[in-house]
Motif scaffolding. Structure first.
Motif, PDB file in Angstrom:
ATOM      1  N   VAL A  80      30.131  47.062  48.559  1.00  0.00           N
ATOM      2  CA  VAL A  80      30.306  46.617  47.189  1.00  0.00           C
ATOM      3  C   VAL A  80      29.064  46.967  46.383  1.00  0.00           C
ATOM      4  O   VAL A  80      27.942  46.827  46.861  1.00  0.00           O
ATOM      5  CB  VAL A  80      30.553  45.101  47.116  1.00  0.00           C
ATOM      6  N   THR A 134      30.002  37.498  46.161  1.00  0.00           N
ATOM      7  CA  THR A 134      30.836  38.501  45.501  1.00  0.00           C
ATOM      8  C   THR A 134      32.094  38.716  46.316  1.00  0.00           C
ATOM      9  O   THR A 134      32.022  38.846  47.539  1.00  0.00           O
ATOM     10  CB  THR A 134      30.089  39.850  45.370  1.00  0.00           C
ATOM     11  N   HIS A 135      33.235  38.733  45.639  1.00  0.00           N
ATOM     12  CA  HIS A 135      34.506  38.922  46.332  1.00  0.00           C
ATOM     13  C   HIS A 135      34.669  37.913  47.470  1.00  0.00           C
ATOM     14  O   HIS A 135      35.149  38.259  48.555  1.00  0.00           O
ATOM     15  CB  HIS A 135      34.632  40.343  46.890  1.00  0.00           C
ATOM     16  N   GLY A 136      34.182  36.708  47.237  1.00  0.00           N
ATOM     17  CA  GLY A 136      34.363  35.655  48.236  1.00  0.00           C
ATOM     18  C   GLY A 136      33.422  35.736  49.417  1.00  0.00           C
ATOM     19  O   GLY A 136      33.462  34.880  50.297  1.00  0.00           O
ATOM     20  N   GLN A 137      32.574  36.787  49.436  1.00  0.00           N
ATOM     21  CA  GLN A 137      31.649  36.930  50.561  1.00  0.00           C
ATOM     22  C   GLN A 137      30.219  36.675  50.095  1.00  0.00           C
ATOM     23  O   GLN A 137      29.841  37.142  49.028  1.00  0.00           O
ATOM     24  CB  GLN A 137      31.730  38.350  51.151  1.00  0.00           C
TER      25      GLN A 137
END
Lengths: 253, 253
Positions: A80, A134-137
DNA sequence: AAGTGGTCTAGACCACGAA
DNA sequence: TCGTGGTCTAGACCACTTC
């Protein structure tokens, strides 16, 4: 299987294996798919498990694989893009800030930090812990060092504890005029506590971003942010998240 | 020494060893000094050589040690701060540029590069190879991809070969107006040719800096620079080379 | 030739996650 | 409880540098 005659200039087995696996990943596997376990893979390629692991470690470092103890090895999604230092002239905690304050303590920082802040080596500073998702991570853990002189109007009565206190300190910081910031990136290994927060093992490779916030000619705050090196691509400059998708290992020669 | 009872939550041996060695390096060794060889060190700490090596690998990754086959393990100097993207509005090859052009070819780039350049996947571009040296040590190798449309006035007669041709291409590039650039940093592993140029083994950890040069709304050039992760700290932003000396592994908790 | 770090093996046991 | 990746061992041989 005895000695191999792979190359005239013998390439290490784990390196060759890495290449073979890379190609296999691109042609035969899709993101999220689970690979065979290490013992099976090693047997399939006719190498010891340690050698196979050396190849997997490379691939994990390059962000192509994700390994989890007790679970297995999966094909990792592309890295990412994470914008760093685009808020070029904003304090941490500004409105568009992507960080989640978690905690705040008052303690004496390591000597190297004290020197950068130009505080005395025995002087306590505010230490704000924040995390970035970010993006759940979880992608990063940060320690923000703020000298008490940078938030002079902060009173004990204002500062309950935990995340609320962190927010109060950051709010005070906003009141000063920011003159600029400096960023540095280097490779490091995750300490035990950062590793836990990033869902990795201690020693996992991380990108350490050190940011100096400058106000009135002095260092008003120092941020040390630890990003997962396997999953992140840090972007700087004008426009952050543009997808370039340059693969660091497959370029023309 | 048999089984150890170091911790209630048993810390891995290599991790503990890493800590012990870090402290020893700071108190008992000076930069450039040669450590005992791996077999002796392993015996001294009562561990297998592979375990000792795991600890040394960590320390090398963190830039504290330097290992050279046939020579030995030495204490590394502090990482050098390397300015990246401070020429925020200058083309590569400008007057103050620190890169040494080495070569230039005309070839089809990898698909990912072609996409970023918005050239056709079969379209040849100029590929300039450059290297960067600091304090007498090679720190980075770069590939610069320049579409032929970015240097339209370049004629065959102008371009002899090798470094001279590289300089001619860069000189043509200067004539266009640069609108901005974007940088991204990620962790990678050195390919064989880069490794050789950086005086490392294939697979050595590197920081890959991808820079997009933008002119007339399009990507006029793309740079992929490979920095030695063990010896470099990349600095971005206002003032480059300021020494912060934040140690990525020894911070307060 | 000697000594160094780099690669590789074939095992063993442990910590963790899921069923 | 079982299967996974993580740690660790005690060797062997190789590639490279230096003498």
């Amino acid at each position: 299987m005895g000695t191999t005659q792979l190359e005239s200039v013998p390439e290490p087995k784990y390196w060759h294996l890495r290449t073979v696996l890379t190609e296999a990943l691109e042609s035969e596997f899709s993101v999220g798919e689970i690979l065979p376990n290490e013992r099976d893979l090693a047997a399939r390629f006719g190498v010891a498990r340690a050698t196979l692991r050396q190849a997997l470690e490379q691939l994990e470092l390059e962000g192509r694989l994700q390994r989890r103890r007790g679970v297995g090895t999966t094909v990792a999604p592309p890295r990412v893009g994470v914008a760093v230092g685009t808020e070029q002239h904003a304090w941490p905690g500004a409105a568009d800030d992507v960080w989640q304050p978690a905690d705040c303590t008052l303690a004496v920082p390591p000597a190297s930090v004290a020197d950068a802040l130009e505080t005395g080596r025995d002087e306590a500073v505010h230490i704000v812990r924040r995390s970035r998702v970010t993006h759940g991570q979880p992608v990063a853990a940060e320690l923000l060092y703020i000298p008490q002189s940078s938030v002079p109007d902060l009173t004990a009565i204002d500062t309950p504890s935990g995340a609320a206190r962190a927010r109060a300190v950051l709010r005070e910081l906003q009141r000063r005029e920011l003159e600029g910031q400096e960023n540095a990136v280097e490779l490091g290994s995750a300490r035990a506590d950062d590793a836990k927060e990033l869902d990795r093992l201690p020693g996992a490779p991380v990108l350490v971003v050190t940011t100096r916030y400058i106000a009135e000619g002095r260092t008003a705050a120092l941020s040390v942010a630890t990003y997962r090196a396997d999953t992140c691509r840090l972007t700087f400059g004008d426009s952050g998240g543009v997808e370039i998708h340059q693969d660091p290992e497959r370029r023309a020669s």
